[in-house]
Scaffold this active site. Structure first.
Site, mmCIF file in Angstrom:
data_model
loop_
_atom_site.group_PDB
_atom_site.id
_atom_site.type_symbol
_atom_site.label_atom_id
_atom_site.label_comp_id
_atom_site.label_asym_id
_atom_site.label_seq_id
_atom_site.Cartn_x
_atom_site.Cartn_y
_atom_site.Cartn_z
ATOM 1 C CG HIS A 182 30.191 57.870 -23.299
ATOM 2 N ND1 HIS A 182 31.225 57.728 -24.210
ATOM 3 C CD2 HIS A 182 29.668 56.631 -23.136
ATOM 4 C CE1 HIS A 182 31.319 56.462 -24.555
ATOM 5 N NE2 HIS A 182 30.399 55.761 -23.920
ATOM 6 C CG ASP A 241 34.396 60.527 -23.125
ATOM 7 O OD1 ASP A 241 33.442 59.817 -23.489
ATOM 8 O OD2 ASP A 241 35.021 61.284 -23.890
ATOM 9 C CG MET A 264 36.389 56.496 -19.124
ATOM 10 S SD MET A 264 37.829 56.252 -20.171
ATOM 11 C CE MET A 264 37.376 57.237 -21.605
ATOM 12 C CB SER A 292 35.391 63.910 -26.428
ATOM 13 O OG SER A 292 36.001 63.315 -25.299
ATOM 14 C CG MET A 298 32.528 54.605 -21.473
ATOM 15 S SD MET A 298 33.885 55.418 -22.344
ATOM 16 C CE MET A 298 33.603 57.109 -21.831
ATOM 17 C CG HIS A 329 31.082 63.121 -25.535
ATOM 18 N ND1 HIS A 329 29.914 62.408 -25.675
ATOM 19 C CD2 HIS A 329 32.052 62.200 -25.300
ATOM 20 C CE1 HIS A 329 30.157 61.110 -25.534
ATOM 21 N NE2 HIS A 329 31.457 60.957 -25.298
ATOM 22 C CG MET A 353 31.192 52.935 -27.778
ATOM 23 S SD MET A 353 31.600 54.675 -27.462
ATOM 24 C CE MET A 353 33.394 54.663 -27.555
ATOM 25 C CG ASP A 387 32.669 58.610 -28.274
ATOM 26 O OD1 ASP A 387 33.744 59.143 -28.595
ATOM 27 O OD2 ASP A 387 32.284 58.474 -27.092
HETATM 28 C C1 DX5 Z 1 36.552 56.917 -25.818
HETATM 29 C C2 DX5 Z 1 35.665 58.094 -25.477
HETATM 30 C C3 DX5 Z 1 35.667 59.129 -26.511
HETATM 31 C C4 DX5 Z 1 37.003 59.769 -26.783
HETATM 32 C C5 DX5 Z 1 37.077 59.977 -28.255
HETATM 33 O O1 DX5 Z 1 36.346 55.898 -24.925
HETATM 34 O O2 DX5 Z 1 34.327 57.665 -25.282
HETATM 35 O O3 DX5 Z 1 34.667 60.119 -26.287
HETATM 36 O O4 DX5 Z 1 37.213 60.985 -26.135
HETATM 37 O O5 DX5 Z 1 38.329 60.434 -28.581
HETATM 38 P P1 DX5 Z 1 38.847 60.532 -30.090
HETATM 39 O O6 DX5 Z 1 37.922 61.452 -30.808
HETATM 40 O O7 DX5 Z 1 40.221 61.089 -29.917
HETATM 41 O O8 DX5 Z 1 38.837 59.146 -30.658
HETATM 42 ZN ZN ZN Z 2 32.665 59.207 -25.217
#
Ligand code: DX5
Ligand code: ZN
Length: 230
Positions: A68, A37, A39, A10, A70, A35, A139, A179
């Site tokens: 991903h 993320d 948000m 990620s 969110m 990956h 998750m 994740d």
């Molecule tokens: C959290 C993200 C993850 C995050 C995971 O909301 O979706 O992808 O980067 O990070 P670690 O591996 O540090 O928990």
């Molecule tokens: Zn993620």
């Protein structure tokens, strides 16, 4: 059916000032997917990146780019992320009252669809949708931030998802992604429970050892789970 374990670093934990270089470091260290993320500050408290940065990731690597989302109302942005080069687009079940339509939209945009579940959302809510999606993301923390602690009950949830996929004739056809809080200590249990795509942020980019060694430790831990179950 056991599938090869894939590791998806990620970039949330990467150095955003040197993002292309970090993506390439991850690729050189043996990453399978990258990956990304996304948000929005509404569905989750944090705000991260959008299509422009996703395009920069796409241009930095040939690896599959795994987006991903969110974000609320993700259907508004599927075209933009697909055009930015996303190979996979995963939306949250909690944001999609019309999930079937959203999944169709992802396929029409040329990407492969996934659906994510928050820790408090039961796997049973996907009984219909597993027929349409190519990936389910369980998750293993509450989405929003890297570096959180793995929620132990997720292991049983993965077993229940695997069972549901079997009941619906989809076991072995749907990727099972995890994740949040994935590292060499948690990887064996999630792989033994059925996960085959491991997202990891802080365990890779935040590790004190070089990225290649951190990746190897994670892969060894995941492979160990496969060996003990074989
Ligand atoms: C959290 C993200 C993850 C995050 C995971 O909301 O979706 O992808 O980067 O990070 P670690 O591996 O540090 O928990
Ligand atoms: Zn993620």
């Amino acid at each position: 059916m056991r599938r090869p374990v894939r590791i998806a670093p990620s970039i949330l934990s990467a150095d955003f000032g040197a993002l292309a270089a970090d993506v390439q470091r991850a690729a050189a260290a043996g990453a399978d997917w990258i990956h990304v993320d996304v948000m929005d500050g509404h569905f989750v408290p944090n705000i991260t990146i959008g299509p422009a940065v996703t395009r920069a990731v796409r241009q930095a690597t040939d690896l599959p780019v795994d987006v991903h989302l969110m974000i609320e109302a993700p259907e508004r942005y599927i075209g933009a992320f697909a055009q930015a080069g996303a190979d996979w687009i995963t939306v949250h079940q909690e944001t999609c009252p019309h999930l079937h339509r959203v999944v169709q939209g992802i396929r029409e945009a040329g990407a492969r669809p996934g659906v994510a579940l928050n820790p408090s959302t039961p796997v049973e809510t996907l009984r219909e949708a597993v027929a349409w999606v190519d990936l389910v993301l369980v998750m293993t923390v509450n989405p929003g931030f890297g570096g959180q602690s793995f929620i132990p009950r997720s292991v049983d949830k993965l077993r229940r998802l695997k069972r549901l996929l079997g009941e619906e004739g989809r076991d072995g056809e749907v990727e099972i992604q995890v994740d949040g809080g994935i590292d060499p200590s948690t990887a064996p249990a999630v792989v033994a429970a059925g996960a085959n795509v491991l997202v990891a942020g802080s365990a890779l980019f935040g590790a004190t050892d070089p990225l290649g060694e951190a990746m190897a430790r994670l892969r060894d831990a995941a492979a160990g789970a496969g060996r003990t179950r074989a």
